[in-house]
Design a protein around this motif. Structure first.
Motif, PDB file in Angstrom:
ATOM      1  N   VAL A  96       0.814  -1.224   0.000  1.00 18.23           N
ATOM      2  CA  VAL A  96       0.000   0.000   0.000  1.00 18.23           C
ATOM      3  C   VAL A  96       0.842   1.267   0.000  1.00 18.23           C
ATOM      4  CG1 VAL A  96      -1.987  -1.089   1.079  1.00 18.23           C
ATOM      5  CG2 VAL A  96      -0.287   0.015   2.516  1.00 18.23           C
ATOM      6  N   LEU A  97       2.065   1.187   0.448  1.00 14.10           N
ATOM      7  CA  LEU A  97       2.924   2.375   0.493  1.00 14.10           C
ATOM      8  C   LEU A  97       3.398   2.791  -0.898  1.00 14.10           C
ATOM      9  CD1 LEU A  97       4.986   1.536   3.691  1.00 14.10           C
ATOM     10  CD2 LEU A  97       2.967   3.004   3.489  1.00 14.10           C
ATOM     11  N   LEU A  98       3.184   1.947  -1.907  1.00 11.00           N
ATOM     12  CA  LEU A  98       3.593   2.259  -3.276  1.00 11.00           C
ATOM     13  C   LEU A  98       2.471   2.865  -4.112  1.00 11.00           C
ATOM     14  CD1 LEU A  98       5.738  -0.903  -4.097  1.00 11.00           C
ATOM     15  CD2 LEU A  98       6.510   1.326  -3.272  1.00 11.00           C
TER      16      LEU A  98
ATOM     17  N   GLU B  35       0.015   5.566  -5.517  1.00 10.99           N
ATOM     18  CA  GLU B  35      -0.077   7.011  -5.700  1.00 10.99           C
ATOM     19  C   GLU B  35      -1.533   7.441  -5.817  1.00 10.99           C
ATOM     20  OE1 GLU B  35       1.174  10.469  -8.870  1.00 10.99           O
ATOM     21  OE2 GLU B  35       2.401   8.672  -8.723  1.00 10.99           O
ATOM     22  N   GLN B  36      -2.320   6.719  -6.645  1.00  7.10           N
ATOM     23  CA  GLN B  36      -3.731   7.069  -6.788  1.00  7.10           C
ATOM     24  C   GLN B  36      -4.531   5.863  -7.236  1.00  7.10           C
ATOM     25  OE1 GLN B  36      -4.006  10.214  -9.665  1.00  7.10           O
ATOM     26  NE2 GLN B  36      -3.867   8.851 -11.405  1.00  7.10           N
ATOM     27  N   ILE B  37      -5.849   5.970  -7.007  1.00  9.45           N
ATOM     28  CA  ILE B  37      -6.786   4.914  -7.406  1.00  9.45           C
ATOM     29  C   ILE B  37      -7.945   5.596  -8.110  1.00  9.45           C
ATOM     30  CG2 ILE B  37      -8.221   2.999  -6.626  1.00  9.45           C
ATOM     31  CD1 ILE B  37      -6.545   3.077  -4.012  1.00  9.45           C
ATOM     32  N   GLU B  38      -8.314   5.046  -9.280  1.00 10.15           N
ATOM     33  CA  GLU B  38      -9.402   5.617 -10.064  1.00 10.15           C
ATOM     34  C   GLU B  38     -10.306   4.494 -10.559  1.00 10.15           C
ATOM     35  OE1 GLU B  38      -7.667   9.131 -12.589  1.00 10.15           O
ATOM     36  OE2 GLU B  38      -6.246   7.457 -12.577  1.00 10.15           O
ATOM     37  N   ALA B  39     -11.527   4.856 -10.950  1.00 12.57           N
ATOM     38  CA  ALA B  39     -12.451   3.899 -11.551  1.00 12.57           C
ATOM     39  C   ALA B  39     -12.762   4.366 -12.964  1.00 12.57           C
ATOM     40  CB  ALA B  39     -13.725   3.802 -10.728  1.00 12.57           C
ATOM     41  N   PHE B  40     -12.466   3.526 -13.965  1.00 17.19           N
ATOM     42  CA  PHE B  40     -12.598   3.918 -15.380  1.00 17.19           C
ATOM     43  C   PHE B  40     -13.607   3.123 -16.205  1.00 17.19           C
ATOM     44  CE2 PHE B  40      -7.967   5.268 -15.037  1.00 17.19           C
ATOM     45  CZ  PHE B  40      -8.228   6.607 -15.079  1.00 17.19           C
ATOM     46  N   PRO B  41     -14.460   2.256 -15.958  1.00 14.25           N
ATOM     47  CA  PRO B  41     -15.044   1.947 -14.668  1.00 14.25           C
ATOM     48  C   PRO B  41     -14.260   0.908 -13.873  1.00 14.25           C
ATOM     49  CG  PRO B  41     -16.205   0.721 -16.339  1.00 14.25           C
ATOM     50  CD  PRO B  41     -15.170   1.577 -17.036  1.00 14.25           C
TER      51      PRO B  41
ATOM     52  N   ILE C 215      -5.186   1.203 -10.326  1.00 13.44           N
ATOM     53  CA  ILE C 215      -4.277   1.678  -9.283  1.00 13.44           C
ATOM     54  C   ILE C 215      -2.996   2.133  -9.956  1.00 13.44           C
ATOM     55  CG2 ILE C 215      -2.975   1.032  -7.217  1.00 13.44           C
ATOM     56  CD1 ILE C 215      -5.119  -1.195  -6.807  1.00 13.44           C
ATOM     57  N   THR C 216      -2.594   3.374  -9.694  1.00 15.74           N
ATOM     58  CA  THR C 216      -1.330   3.889 -10.216  1.00 15.74           C
ATOM     59  C   THR C 216      -0.327   3.893  -9.075  1.00 15.74           C
ATOM     60  OG1 THR C 216      -2.527   5.316 -11.756  1.00 15.74           O
ATOM     61  CG2 THR C 216      -0.195   5.818 -11.383  1.00 15.74           C
TER      62      THR C 216
ATOM     63  N   LYS D  65       3.567   2.727 -12.858  1.00 21.03           N
ATOM     64  CA  LYS D  65       2.933   1.487 -13.311  1.00 21.03           C
ATOM     65  C   LYS D  65       1.456   1.508 -12.917  1.00 21.03           C
ATOM     66  CE  LYS D  65       3.084  -3.511 -12.889  1.00 21.03           C
ATOM     67  NZ  LYS D  65       3.801  -4.683 -12.369  1.00 21.03           N
ATOM     68  N   LYS D  66       0.602   1.016 -13.822  1.00 18.90           N
ATOM     69  CA  LYS D  66      -0.833   0.950 -13.560  1.00 18.90           C
ATOM     70  C   LYS D  66      -1.255  -0.506 -13.441  1.00 18.90           C
ATOM     71  CE  LYS D  66      -1.988   5.269 -15.854  1.00 18.90           C
ATOM     72  NZ  LYS D  66      -2.488   6.042 -14.743  1.00 18.90           N
ATOM     73  N   ILE D  67      -2.116  -0.777 -12.454  1.00 12.86           N
ATOM     74  CA  ILE D  67      -2.637  -2.121 -12.234  1.00 12.86           C
ATOM     75  C   ILE D  67      -4.153  -2.025 -12.217  1.00 12.86           C
ATOM     76  CG2 ILE D  67      -2.719  -4.075 -10.640  1.00 12.86           C
ATOM     77  CD1 ILE D  67      -0.020  -3.077  -9.512  1.00 12.86           C
TER      78      ILE D  67
END
Length: 70
Positions: free
Chosen positions: A16-18, A20-26, A30-31, A36-38
């Motif tokens: 979790v310390l890595l 940066e941000q979390i988005e729903a596209f939908p 997780i960036t 890196k994006k997951i």
């Protein structure tokens, strides 16, 4: 570390310390601080809850809540 589910159904652990941000596209994306994006099956609120729970366990919740208001 929190346990998440990749789109292909595979479980994995994420530090979790890595994050940066979390988005729903939908899909929940997780960036990481590295850029890196997951993409995961878990919904945004579930990931947020898992992060808060982990921060409480390691004693960082007060720091995290302080950042949340800025």
């Amino acid at each position: 570390m929190i346990e998440l589910i990749r789109l292909n159904g595979q479980l994995f652990m994420l530090n979790v310390l890595l994050i940066e941000q979390i988005e729903a596209f939908p899909d929940t994306t997780i960036t990481l601080v590295s850029g890196k994006k997951i993409v995961v099956k878990n919904d945004l609120k579930e990931v947020y809850s898992l992060i808060n729970q982990r921060y409480k366990e390691i004693g960082l919740i007060s720091i995290y809540k302080g950042l949340e208001g800025s």
